[in-house]
Design an enzyme around this catalytic site. Sequence first.
Site, PDB file in Angstrom:
ATOM      1  N   SER A  11       0.786  -1.140   0.088  1.00  0.00           N
ATOM      2  CA  SER A  11       0.146   0.055  -0.041  1.00  0.00           C
ATOM      3  C   SER A  11       0.675   1.220   0.126  1.00  0.00           C
ATOM      4  O   SER A  11       0.303   2.282  -0.160  1.00  0.00           O
ATOM      5  CB  SER A  11      -0.993   0.073   1.305  1.00  0.00           C
ATOM      6  OG  SER A  11      -0.202  -0.161   2.274  1.00  0.00           O
ATOM      7  N   GLU A 178      -4.337  13.582   8.399  1.00  0.00           N
ATOM      8  CA  GLU A 178      -5.712  13.816   7.871  1.00  0.00           C
ATOM      9  C   GLU A 178      -6.667  13.415   8.991  1.00  0.00           C
ATOM     10  O   GLU A 178      -7.780  13.085   8.680  1.00  0.00           O
ATOM     11  CB  GLU A 178      -5.952  12.576   6.878  1.00  0.00           C
ATOM     12  CG  GLU A 178      -4.966  13.276   5.483  1.00  0.00           C
ATOM     13  CD  GLU A 178      -5.557  14.320   4.807  1.00  0.00           C
ATOM     14  OE1 GLU A 178      -6.570  14.212   4.345  1.00  0.00           O
ATOM     15  OE2 GLU A 178      -4.723  15.309   4.314  1.00  0.00           O
ATOM     16  N   HIS A 185       0.889   5.068   5.989  1.00  0.00           N
ATOM     17  CA  HIS A 185       0.629   5.326   4.699  1.00  0.00           C
ATOM     18  C   HIS A 185       0.858   6.933   4.524  1.00  0.00           C
ATOM     19  O   HIS A 185       0.754   7.694   5.339  1.00  0.00           O
ATOM     20  CB  HIS A 185      -0.796   5.154   4.376  1.00  0.00           C
ATOM     21  CG  HIS A 185      -1.152   3.658   4.479  1.00  0.00           C
ATOM     22  ND1 HIS A 185      -1.907   3.131   5.660  1.00  0.00           N
ATOM     23  CD2 HIS A 185      -0.785   2.682   3.765  1.00  0.00           C
ATOM     24  CE1 HIS A 185      -1.798   1.654   5.682  1.00  0.00           C
ATOM     25  NE2 HIS A 185      -1.334   1.487   4.114  1.00  0.00           N
TER      26      HIS A 185
END
Length: 217
Positions: A11, A178, A185
């Site tokens: 990922s 975020e 990530h």
Amino acid sequence: MANHIYLAGDSTVQTYGDSTNQGGWGQFLGSHLPEHIQVINRAIGGRSSKTFVEEGRLQAILDVIEPDDWLFVQMGHNDASKNKPERYTEPYTTYKQYLKQYIAGAREKGAHPLLITPVARFHYENGVFLNDFPDYCIAMKQTAAEENVQLIDLMEKSLAFFTEKGEEKVYTYFMISEGINDYTHFTKKGANEMAKLVAKGIKELGLPLTESIIKER
């Protein structure tokens, strides 16, 4: 001369759409390479060196890869998941064995394998970023030496880069910024910075990817 770089990874490498600010470095690598080089990103989240093979994803690349193409392999984050035995590989045995399948498969097709150590996470102490996968990095380097394969030490590059930039700046590179409890990530901004480090590694190795005109962005 190579025209294609295939990416096998997890990922932290995969491509994400515009609906999220999450990014993987594989989706930005092409923008830092000469225009004639096509990056084909086959990385997908949650895969280890083992499951990427077991699901037929490596074979799908080998079915289409051409002589003098490159196969870049970044695995390790999910290999370290001891709590998920279907993913887990032991660094100095099964991890190395699976990496050698990627190497042998690429070479059988006349393509060039290249190993990339796992990228760093948002983990630091006293301003210094830390390697969360030391054994996997060592094992990958051992494999590269044993098989005479080129290697980009993205762990080392990302650790040095993060430590230089500092925690506050690096915070914006990860999805924790975020509002998500995610220290692994990347935001698209962070993923692009990692792509620059990979492109720098390509240039430093002097690979036959027209390194003299790799874009300095």
